[in-house]
Motif scaffolding. Structure first.
Motif, mmCIF file in Angstrom:
data_model
loop_
_atom_site.group_PDB
_atom_site.id
_atom_site.type_symbol
_atom_site.label_atom_id
_atom_site.label_comp_id
_atom_site.label_asym_id
_atom_site.label_seq_id
_atom_site.Cartn_x
_atom_site.Cartn_y
_atom_site.Cartn_z
ATOM 1 N N GLU A 1 0.833 -1.204 0.000
ATOM 2 C CA GLU A 1 0.000 0.000 0.000
ATOM 3 C C GLU A 1 0.873 1.261 0.000
ATOM 4 O OE1 GLU A 1 -2.629 -0.435 3.306
ATOM 5 O OE2 GLU A 1 -3.671 -2.159 2.424
ATOM 6 N N CYS B 1 1.961 1.793 -3.573
ATOM 7 C CA CYS B 1 0.848 2.334 -4.363
ATOM 8 C C CYS B 1 0.638 3.814 -4.069
ATOM 9 C CB CYS B 1 -0.436 1.555 -4.088
ATOM 10 S SG CYS B 1 -0.410 -0.153 -4.671
ATOM 11 N N ASP C 1 1.031 6.731 -6.817
ATOM 12 C CA ASP C 1 -0.120 7.577 -7.141
ATOM 13 C C ASP C 1 0.168 9.053 -6.886
ATOM 14 O OD1 ASP C 1 -1.373 5.244 -7.832
ATOM 15 O OD2 ASP C 1 -2.636 5.135 -6.035
#
Length: 386
Positions: free
Chosen positions: A104, A107, A111
């Motif tokens: 996570e 990610c 992003d």
């Protein structure tokens, strides 16, 4: 009236807050499993429990004004109930949430548009060769939670090895491309409750078996690379609305590209040099940030500094008094001994920082070699210096 600060975790990172806490008039209360943990000796009070025991954190919160973290091995879901009841966590649980799981975290960084290696998630059910064909071998396999100091991190040479580890484990994994870096770098940054961000000089680090062996401050990188790293820190901490100190580990490739390796939402080993080499240590800066006090400058007070971890190389109950005395005799050296009662291979028992009069690779190299020659048996001394 002093601020009472609860710390979840009672290891050496909490222990090293003692000087700053005394200076700032902050009372420290720790939640930690054992009365033998380093920070117990410097805390005004202790709650003896596992760091992920939210019921114990509820008790901790009754004893203090603010709760912060020495490590990231907490139960966020359980702590969120306390936050809703008014417990003040800094950094906030929302700031920690994208960082605790390594997949996570990847990610989130991707992003945000920050530079990261190629990566993907693997479940513990089955490793599928087609999933990783774009990465190529070797790859790096990391446990998504609770990995530190090399635990839960593997360099994987081929698919059968990968498949064996993944299929025999219930752990969830992150797998990412192996980065053939020329240097490993790190930076410590802090953000206040008012959004002010202060950054330490970037440092070069050396990892042996995924454990930090030594740090050189400042790193020998270009001004453009420095500015890029600082921009990464600003963007990340601002996006998270982070409060406190954060460690950011990075790779520098042969092409001069910066890639983020990992984020540590706490004080970090790569910033230990700041205790002796900087006008404000990372530990004081963390206390200032989470307690709502003004941040102060982080300039080096010397041309350069080296920090060498004193890692266990045997199973022993020795306090290594002879080696510590020899290390302390090195000019402009300070030995920090954590007071742990048991040594084992790879365990961080202490560290030494030496302030240098020149900012040259040779002086740093010679100093590191001298330290390691005193501390380690000959077979354990690091022979390769980039």
């Amino acid at each position: 009236m002093s601020i009472k600060l609860g710390i979840i975790g009672g290891g050496q990172l909490a222990w090293m807050m003692k000087g700053a806490a005394n200076k700032l008039g902050v009372e420290l209360i720790v939640q930690t499993p054992s009365a033998n943990d380093p920070a117990v000796s410097i805390a005004q009070d202790s709650v003896f429990a596992a760091v992920d025991d939210a019921a114990a954190t509820e008790i901790l919160a009754t004893k203090c004004d603010i709760v912060t973290f020495e490590n990231e091995f907490v139960d966020l879901a359980a702590l969120s109930l306390l936050e809703k009841q008014g417990v003040c966590f800094r950094p906030t649980l929302a700031a920690l949430a994208p960082l605790l799981d390594k997949y996570e975290q990847r990610c989130y960084l991707r992003d945000l548009g920050l530079p990261v290696p190629q990566f993907l998630a693997l479940s513990g059910e089955k490793a599928v060769e087609s999933q990783i064909e774009n990465l190529g071998f070797p790859v790096v396999l990391k446990a998504r939670r609770h990995g530190y100091d090399g635990q839960g991190t593997f360099i994987i040479p081929d698919f059968p090895t990968l498949s064996k580890i993944v299929n025999q484990s219930r752990t969830q994994f992150l797998v990412e491309e192996f980065v053939p870096f020329t240097k490993e770098l790190a930076i410590i940054a802090a953000r206040s409750v008012n959004g002010e961000i202060i950054i330490y000089p970037a440092v070069e680090t050396r990892q042996e078996e995924q454990v930090c062996r030594w740090v050189i401050a400042p790193a020998k990188i270009t001004q453009e690379q420095n500015l890029e790293i600082e921009a990464i820190a600003h963007k990340l901490l601002t996006s998270l609305q982070y409060v406190g100190v954060c460690g950011i580990e990075l790779f520098l490739t042969a092409a001069g590209k910066i890639l983020i390796n990992e984020i540590a939402p706490r004080t970090h080993n790569s910033g230990h040099f700041s205790l002796d080499a900087c006008e404000t240590s990372q530990f004081e800066l963390h206390l200032r940030a989470v307690c709502g006090l003004p941040l102060t400058n982080t300039r080096l007070r010397c041309a350069s500094a080296v920090m060498v971890n004193l890692l266990g190389y045997e199973s022993s109950h020795s306090d290594y008094q002879k080696q510590r005395q020899q290390l302390a005799a090195i000019p402009k050296a300070t030995v920090h001994w954590y007071g742990k009662t048991e040594a084992r291979p790879g365990r961080k028992l202490g560290h030494i920082t030496v302030l240098l009069e020149q900012d040259t690779p040779n002086e740093a190299k010679d100093t590191i070699h001298k330290i390691e020659s005193i501390w380690y048996p000959p077979a354990k001394i690091c022979q390769n210096f980039p």
